[in-house]
Design an enzyme around this catalytic site. Structure first.
Site, mmCIF file in Angstrom:
data_model
loop_
_atom_site.group_PDB
_atom_site.id
_atom_site.type_symbol
_atom_site.label_atom_id
_atom_site.label_comp_id
_atom_site.label_asym_id
_atom_site.label_seq_id
_atom_site.Cartn_x
_atom_site.Cartn_y
_atom_site.Cartn_z
ATOM 1 C CG HIS A 64 -1.706 1.205 1.484
ATOM 2 N ND1 HIS A 64 -1.518 2.115 2.309
ATOM 3 C CD2 HIS A 64 -2.807 1.669 0.593
ATOM 4 C CE1 HIS A 64 -2.539 3.222 2.254
ATOM 5 N NE2 HIS A 64 -3.459 2.906 1.275
ATOM 6 C CD GLU A 120 -2.953 2.370 -3.610
ATOM 7 O OE1 GLU A 120 -3.575 3.291 -3.545
ATOM 8 O OE2 GLU A 120 -3.255 1.425 -3.034
ATOM 9 C CG HIS A 121 -0.023 6.238 -0.690
ATOM 10 N ND1 HIS A 121 -0.720 7.251 0.056
ATOM 11 C CD2 HIS A 121 -0.973 5.045 -0.619
ATOM 12 C CE1 HIS A 121 -1.757 6.714 0.522
ATOM 13 N NE2 HIS A 121 -2.044 5.612 0.148
ATOM 14 C CD GLU A 137 -5.076 5.724 3.233
ATOM 15 O OE1 GLU A 137 -5.359 4.882 2.503
ATOM 16 O OE2 GLU A 137 -3.774 6.440 2.658
#
Length: 194
Positions: free
Chosen positions: A65, A68-69, A141
């Site tokens: 993840h 992904e950023h 987040e």
């Protein structure tokens, strides 16, 4: 390219594996003005232990993840999301337990946007500062979803179903696990999976 017909749904798939191992799938759609491109890496939240160059690598939860950023960052300080958007594309990405996908749709400059997509997923770029900054962003987040009752039910269900599998760990990891990501960690994973 191999051609495969799907007459029940009126589709044709052209498929090939490039010399670098990348599988290419194309589905032509007559009469459509929007085109889509997806780069899907077989690397997701559940891939925390893998072998690279004969060595077993263990990574903290949340690296897929995190990538992904961060994969959108470019060495010149720009961001591929901004460039794709300026070219008329609608870019995005997502991570699941098994894959991380980077994609865009566009009605113009498709070839240029495809080159940008293939470029930034092929040449990762990170600095200590950008890693640290993203750890804070992803930490926020994670914190924002922790008080969501539906999320808590899902997370606890996964933890109850999977006692030893990495599928029991949230894809984004935890604030503690993403703090363990160093500048080297994000380079290792694309080498293994992208």
């Amino acid at each position: 390219m191999d051609r495969r017909e799907y007459p029940n749904i009126g589709e044709t798939l052209y498929s090939s594996v490039l010399p670098n191992g990348l599988r290419l799938n194309v589905v032509p759609k007559k009469g459509f003005s929007t085109r889509y491109a997806v780069f899907a890496a077989n690397y997701g939240g559940a891939h925390r232990r893998f072998t690279l160059d004969g060595k077993t690598i263990d990574t903290p939860a949340g690296v897929a993840h995190f990538l992904e950023h961060k994969m959108f960052d470019l060495p010149n300080g720009d961001n591929a999301l901004n460039i794709l958007s300026a070219n008329g594309a609608d870019p995005n990405a997502f991570t699941s337990s098994g894959v991380t996908c980077y994609y865009f749709s566009s009605t113009e400059q498709f070839d240029e946007n495809l080159k940008i997509l293939l470029s930034f997923v092929s040449v990762p770029y990170f600095t200590d500062e950008s890693v640290e900054k993203e750890q804070g962003i992803i930490g926020q987040e994670i914190g924002m979803i922790e008080d969501n009752p539906e999320w808590q039910c899902y997370k606890q269900l996964m933890q109850g179903l999977y006692h030893h599998s990495p599928a029991r760990t949230p894809i984004a990891g935890s604030v503690e696990s993403i703090r363990q990501i160093t500048e080297d960690t994000p380079y290792t994973c694309p080498r293994a999976f992208y």
